[in-house]
Design an enzyme around this catalytic site. Structure first.
Site, PDB file in Angstrom:
ATOM      1  N   THR A  98       0.476   3.454   1.785  1.00 49.66           N
ATOM      2  CA  THR A  98       0.554   3.839   3.191  1.00 49.66           C
ATOM      3  C   THR A  98       1.970   3.603   3.757  1.00 49.66           C
ATOM      4  OG1 THR A  98      -0.813   3.796   5.165  1.00 49.66           O
ATOM      5  CG2 THR A  98      -0.144   1.679   4.332  1.00 49.66           C
ATOM      6  N   TYR A 104      -1.318  -0.508  10.703  1.00 47.49           N
ATOM      7  CA  TYR A 104      -1.621  -1.154   9.410  1.00 47.49           C
ATOM      8  C   TYR A 104      -0.425  -0.994   8.463  1.00 47.49           C
ATOM      9  CZ  TYR A 104      -3.432  -1.563   4.659  1.00 47.49           C
ATOM     10  OH  TYR A 104      -3.585  -1.887   3.332  1.00 47.49           O
ATOM     11  N   LYS A 114       2.271  -3.791   6.655  1.00 51.93           N
ATOM     12  CA  LYS A 114       2.553  -3.908   5.210  1.00 51.93           C
ATOM     13  C   LYS A 114       4.062  -3.835   4.978  1.00 51.93           C
ATOM     14  CE  LYS A 114      -1.398  -4.633   3.457  1.00 51.93           C
ATOM     15  NZ  LYS A 114      -1.674  -5.894   2.788  1.00 51.93           N
ATOM     16  N   SER A 136       0.842  -1.199   0.000  1.00 53.02           N
ATOM     17  CA  SER A 136       0.000   0.000   0.000  1.00 53.02           C
ATOM     18  C   SER A 136       0.876   1.248   0.000  1.00 53.02           C
ATOM     19  CB  SER A 136      -0.845  -0.034   1.276  1.00 53.02           C
ATOM     20  OG  SER A 136      -1.453   1.206   1.491  1.00 53.02           O
TER      21      SER A 136
HETATM   22  P1  NAD Z   1     -11.028  -6.752   1.481  1.00 54.18           P
HETATM   23  O1  NAD Z   1     -11.223  -6.699   2.941  1.00 54.18           O
HETATM   24  O2  NAD Z   1     -12.205  -6.557   0.602  1.00 54.18           O
HETATM   25  O3  NAD Z   1     -10.304  -8.108   1.067  1.00 54.18           O
HETATM   26  C1  NAD Z   1      -9.440  -8.803   1.941  1.00 54.18           C
HETATM   27  C2  NAD Z   1      -9.907 -10.241   1.978  1.00 54.18           C
HETATM   28  O4  NAD Z   1      -9.069 -10.991   2.843  1.00 54.18           O
HETATM   29  C3  NAD Z   1     -11.332 -10.385   2.502  1.00 54.18           C
HETATM   30  O5  NAD Z   1     -12.069 -11.179   1.602  1.00 54.18           O
HETATM   31  C4  NAD Z   1     -11.169 -11.060   3.863  1.00 54.18           C
HETATM   32  O6  NAD Z   1     -12.274 -11.896   4.153  1.00 54.18           O
HETATM   33  C5  NAD Z   1      -9.878 -11.838   3.653  1.00 54.18           C
HETATM   34  N1  NAD Z   1      -9.122 -12.081   4.882  1.00 54.18           N
HETATM   35  C6  NAD Z   1      -8.814 -11.199   5.868  1.00 54.18           C
HETATM   36  N2  NAD Z   1      -8.073 -11.785   6.809  1.00 54.18           N
HETATM   37  C7  NAD Z   1      -7.887 -13.071   6.409  1.00 54.18           C
HETATM   38  C8  NAD Z   1      -7.198 -14.186   6.954  1.00 54.18           C
HETATM   39  N3  NAD Z   1      -6.534 -14.088   8.115  1.00 54.18           N
HETATM   40  N4  NAD Z   1      -7.226 -15.364   6.284  1.00 54.18           N
HETATM   41  C9  NAD Z   1      -7.893 -15.475   5.115  1.00 54.18           C
HETATM   42  N5  NAD Z   1      -8.575 -14.462   4.559  1.00 54.18           N
HETATM   43  C10 NAD Z   1      -8.559 -13.272   5.191  1.00 54.18           C
HETATM   44  O7  NAD Z   1      -9.895  -5.675   1.126  1.00 54.18           O
HETATM   45  P2  NAD Z   1      -9.369  -5.161  -0.290  1.00 54.18           P
HETATM   46  O8  NAD Z   1      -9.686  -3.722  -0.379  1.00 54.18           O
HETATM   47  O9  NAD Z   1      -9.781  -6.072  -1.364  1.00 54.18           O
HETATM   48  O10 NAD Z   1      -7.804  -5.273  -0.032  1.00 54.18           O
HETATM   49  C11 NAD Z   1      -7.060  -6.381  -0.478  1.00 54.18           C
HETATM   50  C12 NAD Z   1      -5.610  -6.188  -0.091  1.00 54.18           C
HETATM   51  O11 NAD Z   1      -5.126  -4.967  -0.670  1.00 54.18           O
HETATM   52  C13 NAD Z   1      -5.390  -6.066   1.415  1.00 54.18           C
HETATM   53  O12 NAD Z   1      -4.187  -6.740   1.736  1.00 54.18           O
HETATM   54  C14 NAD Z   1      -5.205  -4.568   1.630  1.00 54.18           C
HETATM   55  O13 NAD Z   1      -4.388  -4.297   2.722  1.00 54.18           O
HETATM   56  C15 NAD Z   1      -4.534  -4.150   0.327  1.00 54.18           C
HETATM   57  N6  NAD Z   1      -4.773  -2.746  -0.016  1.00 54.18           N
HETATM   58  C16 NAD Z   1      -6.044  -2.279  -0.132  1.00 54.18           C
HETATM   59  C17 NAD Z   1      -6.264  -0.935  -0.454  1.00 54.18           C
HETATM   60  C18 NAD Z   1      -7.649  -0.383  -0.533  1.00 54.18           C
HETATM   61  O14 NAD Z   1      -7.803   0.850  -0.475  1.00 54.18           O
HETATM   62  N7  NAD Z   1      -8.692  -1.188  -0.692  1.00 54.18           N
HETATM   63  C19 NAD Z   1      -5.158  -0.096  -0.688  1.00 54.18           C
HETATM   64  C20 NAD Z   1      -3.879  -0.616  -0.572  1.00 54.18           C
HETATM   65  C21 NAD Z   1      -3.677  -1.960  -0.250  1.00 54.18           C
HETATM   66  C1  WQD Z   2      -9.176   9.715   1.008  1.00 58.98           C
HETATM   67  C2  WQD Z   2      -9.383  11.197   1.225  1.00 58.98           C
HETATM   68  C3  WQD Z   2      -9.536  11.890   3.540  1.00 58.98           C
HETATM   69  C4  WQD Z   2     -13.267   9.871   4.487  1.00 58.98           C
HETATM   70  C5  WQD Z   2      -6.431   4.844   3.064  1.00 58.98           C
HETATM   71  C6  WQD Z   2      -5.330   4.069   3.688  1.00 58.98           C
HETATM   72  C7  WQD Z   2      -4.418   3.525   2.630  1.00 58.98           C
HETATM   73  C8  WQD Z   2      -5.181   2.752   1.575  1.00 58.98           C
HETATM   74  C9  WQD Z   2      -6.300   3.554   1.029  1.00 58.98           C
HETATM   75  C10 WQD Z   2      -5.209   0.460   2.263  1.00 58.98           C
HETATM   76  C11 WQD Z   2      -8.554  11.768   2.371  1.00 58.98           C
HETATM   77  C12 WQD Z   2     -10.832  12.147   2.805  1.00 58.98           C
HETATM   78  C13 WQD Z   2     -12.148  10.351   3.839  1.00 58.98           C
HETATM   79  C14 WQD Z   2     -14.294  10.789   4.859  1.00 58.98           C
HETATM   80  C15 WQD Z   2     -12.991  12.570   3.876  1.00 58.98           C
HETATM   81  N1  WQD Z   2      -5.782   1.565   2.096  1.00 58.98           N
HETATM   82  N2  WQD Z   2     -12.017  11.658   3.529  1.00 58.98           N
HETATM   83  N3  WQD Z   2     -14.110  12.111   4.522  1.00 58.98           N
HETATM   84  O1  WQD Z   2      -6.560   7.942   3.730  1.00 58.98           O
HETATM   85  O2  WQD Z   2      -5.858   8.118   1.299  1.00 58.98           O
HETATM   86  O3  WQD Z   2      -5.856   5.943   2.375  1.00 58.98           O
HETATM   87  O4  WQD Z   2      -7.107   4.021   2.108  1.00 58.98           O
HETATM   88  O5  WQD Z   2      -4.057   0.213   2.090  1.00 58.98           O
HETATM   89  O6  WQD Z   2      -3.527   2.713   3.277  1.00 58.98           O
HETATM   90  O7  WQD Z   2      -4.603   4.924   4.554  1.00 58.98           O
HETATM   91  O8  WQD Z   2      -8.011   6.990   1.867  1.00 58.98           O
HETATM   92  O9  WQD Z   2     -10.399   6.929   1.366  1.00 58.98           O
HETATM   93  O10 WQD Z   2      -9.672   7.114   3.779  1.00 58.98           O
HETATM   94  O11 WQD Z   2      -9.342   9.053   2.271  1.00 58.98           O
HETATM   95  O12 WQD Z   2     -12.895  13.774   3.617  1.00 58.98           O
HETATM   96  O13 WQD Z   2     -15.303  10.447   5.473  1.00 58.98           O
HETATM   97  O14 WQD Z   2     -10.747  11.409   1.601  1.00 58.98           O
HETATM   98  O15 WQD Z   2      -9.247  12.965   4.392  1.00 58.98           O
HETATM   99  O16 WQD Z   2      -8.143  13.028   1.977  1.00 58.98           O
HETATM  100  P1  WQD Z   2      -6.529   7.359   2.400  1.00 58.98           P
HETATM  101  P2  WQD Z   2      -9.432   7.457   2.372  1.00 58.98           P
END
Ligand code: NAD
Ligand code: WQD
Length: 351
Positions: free
Chosen positions: A139, A161, A165, A137
């Protein structure tokens, strides 16, 4: 035909990637605990292909279980060998992803994300499967003064979190140091994935209250409830934060390109930013959503959210060059597809 183990494959990004894997001709073995997803996402994938007169039901296997259980993961590898469809590579999505929750439950995040990944990588080694694409991520960059984040920007996560990662990235870096092992590793750092498959059958279905802006915008438009915009005093054009929103299907296709790339390599570890390289403010996103979908998104300006960063935008040149990948879907399409998903599935995957 290669068989790919997809952990977390029924989740938001996982399910869209499963669709893209099948479309590319891969077979898939999905492992998911369903902690934050529904198996119906996988049924929907099969349904989308059926509507194209394609029957992929025998190309998708599903195993419900937890990556913290090593015996369970091993049993999947063994079964795949027995069925003469050994696992050729892994895309590892499974984990917890809510930043605020990670502050309250850090041990749970280390358990699921780090210990779970350790188990998975150990099982891969034991079963001689050394190709992995890992969901990292943006992040991991934390607070940075760079306007466009490049992969070698110093890493400094600011919440548990993000630390988990980075810990898995470090574990993969260390595993790759072994000169006797031919690991092929792609660490993908996603920016802000949003949107849905354009069939309207596949989308984001958080089981808990969403924290990310896009599902919050959808709910605000649907329920006509005000959302909170966190700060309009940031040093940006309109005072709201800037992010790199990427269509989930562009992200899914990035995984296919990464996997295809790894399969052509001998030994390799790459870190790649997966974003569009374009920044949009919170107000840009809200206004685009309103215009494209002809709906009102009620909002109020509130104070800044703790831990927010002003601007996070990817320098995505490396991914474009190495993978020959290009995100092609606009913010307009992200908003249109996300709203269509909501209108067609107001309760998500719940019938
Ligand atoms: P999601 O929660 O929809 O998908 C994650 C899946 O993993 C779910 O289906 C959940 O049931 C499963 N899971 C969780 N813990 C588990 C475990 N211990 N064993 C088996 N299954 C498990 O989330 P997503 O948005 O699809 O994210 C997928 C991956 O991408 C995650 O690793 C997340 O950290 C990463 N990621 C997501 C975002 C985002 O904004 N969505 C951004 C950056 C990175
Ligand atoms: C986006 C923008 C908020 C909610 C997070 C994780 C990152 C990744 C993606 C997993 C920001 C603003 C949000 C609300 C708002 N996930 N906001 N009102 O913070 O960029 O990233 O999700 O890996 O690790 O940190 O995403 O969607 O939370 O926020 O104004 O109710 O929306 O301030 O500017 P973020 P977000």
């Amino acid at each position: 035909m290669k068989n790919i183990l997809v952990t977390g494959g029924s989740g938001f990004i996982g399910s869209h990637t499963c669709y893209a894997l099948l479309a590319e001709g891969y077979e898939i073995t999905v492992l998911d605990s369903l902690a934050n997803s529904s198996k119906r996402s996988l049924d929907q994938i099969i349904k989308i292909f059926k509507s194209q007169d394609l029957d992929f039901s025998n190309k998708l296997r599903f195993f419900e279980g937890d990556i913290r259980n090593k015996d369970f993961i091993n049993s999947i590898f063994k079964k795949a060998v027995e069925e003469k469809k050994p696992i050729d590579g892994v895309i590892h999505f499974a984990g917890l992803k809510a930043v605020a929750e990670s502050v309250l439950k850090p041990l749970s995040y280390w358990d699921n994300n780090v210990f779970g990944s350790y188990n998975l990588i150990s099982c891969m080694k034991e079963n001689n499967c050394k190709t992995i694409v890992f969901s990292s991520s943006a992040t991991v960059y934390g607070i940075s003064s760079e306007s466009l984040l490049i992969e070698n920007t110093p890493l400094n996560p600011i919440n548990p979190y993000g630390s988990t990662k980075l810990a898995v990235e470090n574990l993969l870096n260390d595993v790759n140091q072994d000169v006797n092992e031919n690991w092929k590793i792609a660490i993908l750092r996603y920016f802000n994935p949003i949107g849905a498959h354009n069939s309207g059958l596949l989308g984001e279905n958080p089981l808990q209250k969403p924290n990310n802006i896009f599902p919050i915008i959808i709910n605000a438009a649907y329920k006509k409830e005000k959302l909170k915009v966190f700060g309009n005093d940031w040093p940006t054009n309109d005072g709201t934060c800037i992010r790199d929103y990427i269509h989930v299907m562009d992200l899914a296709e990035g995984h296919i390109k990464a996997l295809n790339h790894l399969f052509t390599q001998k030994k390799q570890l790459i870190h790649l930013n997966i974003g569009t390289g374009l920044g949009h403010s919170v107000l840009d996103l809200i206004k685009t959503f309103e215009t494209v979908n002809e709906v009102k998104v009620p909002f109020q300006i509130c104070s800044r959210r703790d831990g927010d960063v002003c601007k996070l935008v990817a320098n995505n040149s490396k991914a474009k060059e190495i993978l020959n990948w290009n995100p092609i879907r606009s913010l307009h399409e992200m908003c249109k597809d996300g709203w269509q998903w909501k209108l067609m599935n107001p309760k998500g995957y719940i019938l």
